[in-house]
Design an enzyme around this catalytic site. Sequence first.
Site, PDB file in Angstrom:
ATOM      1  N   ASP A 158      53.722  36.398  33.940  1.00 39.60           N
ATOM      2  CA  ASP A 158      54.525  36.505  33.185  1.00 39.60           C
ATOM      3  C   ASP A 158      55.497  35.180  32.410  1.00 39.60           C
ATOM      4  O   ASP A 158      55.588  34.692  32.865  1.00 39.60           O
ATOM      5  CB  ASP A 158      55.826  37.879  33.675  1.00 39.60           C
ATOM      6  CG  ASP A 158      56.185  38.706  32.742  1.00 39.60           C
ATOM      7  OD1 ASP A 158      56.788  38.190  32.157  1.00 39.60           O
ATOM      8  OD2 ASP A 158      56.994  39.619  33.212  1.00 39.60           O
ATOM      9  N   GLU A 189      41.162  40.217  35.394  1.00 38.94           N
ATOM     10  CA  GLU A 189      40.733  41.111  33.891  1.00 38.94           C
ATOM     11  C   GLU A 189      41.127  40.444  32.800  1.00 38.94           C
ATOM     12  O   GLU A 189      40.522  41.191  32.141  1.00 38.94           O
ATOM     13  CB  GLU A 189      41.992  42.220  35.148  1.00 38.94           C
ATOM     14  CG  GLU A 189      41.009  42.412  36.549  1.00 38.94           C
ATOM     15  CD  GLU A 189      41.774  42.174  37.407  1.00 38.94           C
ATOM     16  OE1 GLU A 189      40.778  42.432  39.141  1.00 38.94           O
ATOM     17  OE2 GLU A 189      42.145  40.825  37.626  1.00 38.94           O
TER      18      GLU A 189
END
Length: 212
Positions: free
Chosen positions: A118, A193
């Site tokens: 993040d 991913e």
Amino acid sequence: MRLRNKPWAKPLIDANPQYVVTEPEKFAGKWQERFEKEQPIFVEVGTGKGRFIVEMAEKYPDRNFIGLEMQTVAVGIALKKQIDAKLPNLQLVCANGSGLTEFFNEGEVSGIYLNFSDPWPKKRNEKRRLTYKTFLESYENVLNGDGRIEFKTDNRGLFEYSLCSMNEFGMHFDGVWLDLHDSEEAKENVMTEYEEKFSQKGQPIYKLTAHF
């Protein structure tokens, strides 16, 4: 990214204690007991849905891997992959990555992976970034003398911040890539991913490796 709640995730984790650790502080200095063989330990902080750590464990059977993730749903999804693969050199940990020095003894880890963390772009959240100096202090503590950090992101701002933060901390860079997938480094690259999603959109992937 916060995942939608999955009622099956926690029961699945509870039913598979051989693959998931929920109280990692109990294994500080004793992580080798969780693996079939005693081998160098590599930790991914923020393992998400587990693609990267599972594929790394498959690719490097001579290393032991630990995927650390605080979101129960993400751990559950990663656990499904491990239940299928049954890799003897992979363990998952459901806990917050800020507790590394409680989870591992000094010098117990051989490498740390930070993948698509993040970015916490607002200045007031700087201390939450996984390359902020307090996190770097914890990595330095748990890594052995030859240990390396590998960091990948699609966020240029976070990448530039991380370069500065690590440099100010006195770290040494082994490699810096501004477009990972258009480099020789891509040959051995294992994707997450998110990485596949971003790269398919033409977004450059940034990577660095560094040591203390």
